[in-house]
Design a protein around this motif. Structure first.
Motif, PDB file in Angstrom:
ATOM      1  N   TYR A  78     -12.875 -27.655  64.752  1.00 34.02           N
ATOM      2  CA  TYR A  78     -13.516 -27.831  63.446  1.00 34.02           C
ATOM      3  C   TYR A  78     -13.502 -26.417  62.685  1.00 34.02           C
ATOM      4  O   TYR A  78     -13.256 -25.328  63.410  1.00 34.02           O
ATOM      5  CB  TYR A  78     -15.017 -28.005  63.910  1.00 34.02           C
ATOM      6  N   GLN A  79     -13.319 -26.735  61.396  1.00 34.86           N
ATOM      7  CA  GLN A  79     -13.264 -25.352  60.603  1.00 34.86           C
ATOM      8  C   GLN A  79     -14.171 -24.326  60.763  1.00 34.86           C
ATOM      9  O   GLN A  79     -13.691 -22.855  60.540  1.00 34.86           O
ATOM     10  CB  GLN A  79     -13.269 -25.771  59.018  1.00 34.86           C
ATOM     11  N   GLY A  80     -15.377 -24.538  61.342  1.00 34.48           N
ATOM     12  CA  GLY A  80     -16.252 -23.447  61.515  1.00 34.48           C
ATOM     13  C   GLY A  80     -15.736 -22.451  62.887  1.00 34.48           C
ATOM     14  O   GLY A  80     -16.121 -21.183  62.717  1.00 34.48           O
ATOM     15  N   GLY A  83     -12.869 -20.010  61.268  1.00 33.91           N
ATOM     16  CA  GLY A  83     -13.377 -19.157  60.023  1.00 33.91           C
ATOM     17  C   GLY A  83     -13.165 -19.938  58.856  1.00 33.91           C
ATOM     18  O   GLY A  83     -13.453 -19.210  57.993  1.00 33.91           O
ATOM     19  N   HIS A  84     -12.594 -20.824  58.623  1.00 34.35           N
ATOM     20  CA  HIS A  84     -12.177 -21.439  57.483  1.00 34.35           C
ATOM     21  C   HIS A  84     -13.438 -21.625  56.491  1.00 34.35           C
ATOM     22  O   HIS A  84     -13.427 -21.537  55.242  1.00 34.35           O
ATOM     23  CB  HIS A  84     -11.624 -22.792  57.584  1.00 34.35           C
ATOM     24  N   SER A  85     -14.577 -21.904  57.043  1.00 33.29           N
ATOM     25  CA  SER A  85     -15.874 -22.124  56.327  1.00 33.29           C
ATOM     26  C   SER A  85     -16.416 -20.892  55.883  1.00 33.29           C
ATOM     27  O   SER A  85     -17.554 -20.852  55.290  1.00 33.29           O
ATOM     28  CB  SER A  85     -16.826 -23.138  57.110  1.00 33.29           C
ATOM     29  N   ARG A  86     -15.899 -19.746  56.319  1.00 31.08           N
ATOM     30  CA  ARG A  86     -16.478 -18.392  55.942  1.00 31.08           C
ATOM     31  C   ARG A  86     -18.016 -18.335  56.442  1.00 31.08           C
ATOM     32  O   ARG A  86     -18.760 -17.882  55.508  1.00 31.08           O
ATOM     33  CB  ARG A  86     -16.299 -18.207  54.644  1.00 31.08           C
ATOM     34  N   GLY A  87     -18.609 -18.829  57.533  1.00 33.46           N
ATOM     35  CA  GLY A  87     -19.934 -18.894  58.019  1.00 33.46           C
ATOM     36  C   GLY A  87     -20.784 -19.768  57.394  1.00 33.46           C
ATOM     37  O   GLY A  87     -21.930 -19.915  57.831  1.00 33.46           O
ATOM     38  N   ASP A  88     -20.015 -20.629  56.396  1.00 36.12           N
ATOM     39  CA  ASP A  88     -21.012 -21.895  55.830  1.00 36.12           C
ATOM     40  C   ASP A  88     -21.005 -23.067  56.907  1.00 36.12           C
ATOM     41  O   ASP A  88     -19.810 -23.833  56.871  1.00 36.12           O
ATOM     42  CB  ASP A  88     -20.676 -22.159  54.579  1.00 36.12           C
ATOM     43  N   HIS A  89     -21.968 -23.248  57.675  1.00 41.11           N
ATOM     44  CA  HIS A  89     -21.786 -24.378  58.854  1.00 41.11           C
ATOM     45  C   HIS A  89     -23.216 -24.601  58.958  1.00 41.11           C
ATOM     46  O   HIS A  89     -24.244 -23.855  58.818  1.00 41.11           O
ATOM     47  CB  HIS A  89     -21.071 -23.899  59.867  1.00 41.11           C
ATOM     48  N   LEU A  94     -22.600 -19.420  66.643  1.00 39.47           N
ATOM     49  CA  LEU A  94     -21.405 -19.898  66.977  1.00 39.47           C
ATOM     50  C   LEU A  94     -21.279 -20.679  68.426  1.00 39.47           C
ATOM     51  O   LEU A  94     -20.469 -21.585  68.570  1.00 39.47           O
ATOM     52  CB  LEU A  94     -20.214 -18.669  67.089  1.00 39.47           C
ATOM     53  N   MET A  97     -22.224 -24.388  67.924  1.00 38.95           N
ATOM     54  CA  MET A  97     -21.078 -25.016  67.164  1.00 38.95           C
ATOM     55  C   MET A  97     -19.761 -25.143  68.123  1.00 38.95           C
ATOM     56  O   MET A  97     -19.365 -26.467  68.218  1.00 38.95           O
ATOM     57  CB  MET A  97     -20.376 -24.171  66.124  1.00 38.95           C
TER      58      MET A  97
END
Length: 292
Positions: A78-80, A83-89, A94, A97
């Motif tokens: 998953y992108q979160g 770090g792809h989501s830059r903390g937006d999840h 963590l 997640m």
């Protein structure tokens, strides 16, 4: 010299996703259940929907039921988690997640169909102490599950860091996801033919569209970046490279991701023919690369 069949190393060939490959689904019946049709052609697939959202367990249960017993999945983290989501999840932490992701893939684990979880980090994930610690955290949270690591910033394989990066991956138990991609600036990595895990190595074919690799500014970037058709000569280059990898890893999974123009399935089929692998999905028996 022929090798003992018990020592033959497997090569599996597959694609990223099973939905966007029109050549595989020429009839309405084939399109009705794409994964079932797909698994008659290839023995492995990369699940990319898991990158955009943690999938419900029922999805994985259906996908397991739609595939043969020896079919396997590479599941993209998953992108979160990368770090792809830059903390937006939507998760409180963590830890929460990672636990949610691991729960979601339990059906695949229990069915014995998990090949690896692929952690592909973004182009801005440079080789820094903070990011090394992030890798350690991710590896620890995944426990005993097989995890593959793919970088998108060349600093990890720059001359001063290359050997240190590979040694770190070996110590931490990361499976190397080797890239075939254009060399178009810092947001890409060279092809590093080094297996960091004796059990498994991934090779992901992203195409060599250098002019489109850094395309940004609108939502068509994916349609441009992976627009590429490998030539026969380019695929033959990999025959020798795979021979080298086979000396240090027991299994190699080739995943074609060059599907912006629908080229992935055709190139994967072509690669199978060049390697002497026939009807891989239907037969599920594997031929060694050099037993031709």
């Amino acid at each position: 010299m022929n090798r003992d069949p018990s020592t033959l190393h497997r090569i599996l060939v597959g694609l990223t996703g099973w939905g966007d490959h029109p050549d595989l689904y020429p009839t309405a019946q084939a399109r009705k259940n794409k994964l079932r049709t797909y698994s008659a052609h290839f023995p492995i697939v990369e699940v990319d929907s898991s990158f955009y959202a943690i999938q419900p367990e029922k999805n994985y249960s259906k996908w397991i039921a739609d595939t043969p017993p020896d079919f396997s999945f590479v599941i993209k983290a998953y992108q979160g988690m990368t770090g792809h989501s830059r903390g937006d999840h939507p998760f409180a932490s963590l830890d929460e997640m990672f636990e949610a992701f691991k729960r979601s893939i339990q059906p695949v684990i229990q069915a014995g169909k998990l090949k690896a979880v692929l952690f592909q980090y973004p182009p801005w994930f440079e080789c820094t102490r903070i990011h090394v610690n992030a890798l350690r955290y991710a590896r620890e949270k995944m426990g005993e599950l097989p995890v593959a690591l793919e970088f998108r910033h060349r600093s990890w394989f720059a001359p001063p860091m290359r050997n240190k990066t590979l040694a770190f991956m070996e110590r931490e138990g990361w499976i190397h996801s080797i890239c075939d991609e254009p060399q178009a600036g810092p947001g890409c990595v060279p092809t590093v033919l080094h297996a960091t895990n004796r059990r498994l190595t991934l090779v992901r074919f992203h195409g060599r569209n250098a002019s489109g690799w850094n395309h940004t500014g609108d939502e068509t970037w994916r349609n441009v970046r992976y627009l590429y058709h490998y030539s026969k000569e380019e695929l033959l280059e990999w025959k020798e490279k795979l021979q080298l990898l086979q000396q240090t890893t027991d299994e190699i999974c080739l995943i074609f991701n060059n599907n912006s123009g629908g080229h992935a399935a055709a190139n994967a089929k072509q690669m199978m023919r060049l390697l002497g692998i026939e009807n891989q999905g239907l037969v599920h028996g594997q031929l060694d690369l050099f037993q031709l």
